[in-house]
Design a protein around this motif. Structure first.
Motif, PDB file in Angstrom:
ATOM      1  N   PRO A  87      46.378  17.483   7.502  1.00 30.05           N
ATOM      2  CA  PRO A  87      46.337  18.902   7.886  1.00 30.05           C
ATOM      3  C   PRO A  87      47.123  19.812   6.934  1.00 30.05           C
ATOM      4  O   PRO A  87      46.736  20.962   6.709  1.00 30.05           O
ATOM      5  N   LEU A  88      48.202  19.294   6.374  1.00 27.53           N
ATOM      6  CA  LEU A  88      48.967  20.099   5.407  1.00 27.53           C
ATOM      7  C   LEU A  88      48.157  20.338   4.137  1.00 27.53           C
ATOM      8  O   LEU A  88      48.170  21.443   3.574  1.00 27.53           O
ATOM      9  N   ASP A  90      44.910  20.358   4.040  1.00 29.21           N
ATOM     10  CA  ASP A  90      43.853  21.294   4.449  1.00 29.21           C
ATOM     11  C   ASP A  90      44.373  22.725   4.415  1.00 29.21           C
ATOM     12  O   ASP A  90      43.686  23.633   3.934  1.00 29.21           O
ATOM     13  N   ALA A  91      45.596  22.931   4.912  1.00 28.28           N
ATOM     14  CA  ALA A  91      46.182  24.280   4.917  1.00 28.28           C
ATOM     15  C   ALA A  91      46.395  24.778   3.489  1.00 28.28           C
ATOM     16  O   ALA A  91      46.124  25.947   3.187  1.00 28.28           O
ATOM     17  N   ALA A  92      46.858  23.906   2.604  1.00 27.35           N
ATOM     18  CA  ALA A  92      47.055  24.307   1.198  1.00 27.35           C
ATOM     19  C   ALA A  92      45.713  24.653   0.549  1.00 27.35           C
ATOM     20  O   ALA A  92      45.611  25.622  -0.208  1.00 27.35           O
ATOM     21  N   ARG A  93      44.674  23.890   0.861  1.00 25.19           N
ATOM     22  CA  ARG A  93      43.348  24.180   0.314  1.00 25.19           C
ATOM     23  C   ARG A  93      42.844  25.524   0.838  1.00 25.19           C
ATOM     24  O   ARG A  93      42.321  26.340   0.084  1.00 25.19           O
ATOM     25  N   ASP A  94      43.012  25.754   2.136  1.00 18.46           N
ATOM     26  CA  ASP A  94      42.579  27.029   2.719  1.00 18.46           C
ATOM     27  C   ASP A  94      43.324  28.200   2.084  1.00 18.46           C
ATOM     28  O   ASP A  94      42.727  29.232   1.780  1.00 18.46           O
ATOM     29  N   TRP A  95      44.637  28.045   1.885  1.00 18.84           N
ATOM     30  CA  TRP A  95      45.419  29.091   1.236  1.00 18.84           C
ATOM     31  C   TRP A  95      44.876  29.352  -0.163  1.00 18.84           C
ATOM     32  O   TRP A  95      44.710  30.497  -0.568  1.00 18.84           O
ATOM     33  N   SER A  96      44.604  28.276  -0.890  1.00 21.97           N
ATOM     34  CA  SER A  96      44.106  28.417  -2.261  1.00 21.97           C
ATOM     35  C   SER A  96      42.766  29.128  -2.293  1.00 21.97           C
ATOM     36  O   SER A  96      42.542  29.994  -3.146  1.00 21.97           O
ATOM     37  N   GLU A  97      41.876  28.758  -1.387  1.00 27.46           N
ATOM     38  CA  GLU A  97      40.564  29.403  -1.358  1.00 27.46           C
ATOM     39  C   GLU A  97      40.696  30.902  -1.073  1.00 27.46           C
ATOM     40  O   GLU A  97      39.983  31.718  -1.655  1.00 27.46           O
ATOM     41  N   THR A  98      41.619  31.258  -0.212  1.00 26.26           N
ATOM     42  CA  THR A  98      41.820  32.659   0.147  1.00 26.26           C
ATOM     43  C   THR A  98      42.513  33.438  -0.967  1.00 26.26           C
ATOM     44  O   THR A  98      42.137  34.566  -1.280  1.00 26.26           O
TER      45      THR A  98
END
Length: 114
Positions: A87-88, A90-98
């Protein structure tokens, strides 16, 4: 934050660790052999991959299972503790995409000023 007993000094890998997160991603769907890890992680040298796997095993994130076969077979798998890091990531990937466009723009602006 900088106290000698701060738990961050024993964190298994730092935010910027280049390979541990990628190894977790490679193992999230199940065990893999060393050679199978080398395919998606082609940029890592065998020595660095081996060191990363050893460190992750030492920290309880990965298991190494050797099978008594000829030729010998070794598989690496995430432990339940290692899975808690997904999950961490995933959160880093989501932050990067945004935020990647803003980050790249800041780098361009910095390069233009330098």
């Amino acid at each position: 934050m900088f106290h000698p007993l701060c738990p961050s000094s024993v964190v298994p890998f730092r935010v910027g660790d280049k390979w541990a997160g990628m190894v977790i991603r490679c193992l999230q769907d199940g065990p893999r052999r060393f050679g199978e890890l080398r395919v998606p992680l082609r940029a890592v040298t065998p020595k660095v991959l081996s060191e990363t796997l050893r460190a992750m095993e030492r920290d309880g994130l990965v298991t190494r299972t050797a099978y008594d076969e000829n030729p010998p077979r070794v598989e690496y798998a995430l432990t339940p503790l290692g899975r808690t890091l997904i999950p961490l990531l995933d959160a880093a990937r989501d932050w990067s995409e945004t935020h990647l466009p803003a980050l790249l723009e800041a780098r361009r602006a910095s390069a233009d000023q330098g």
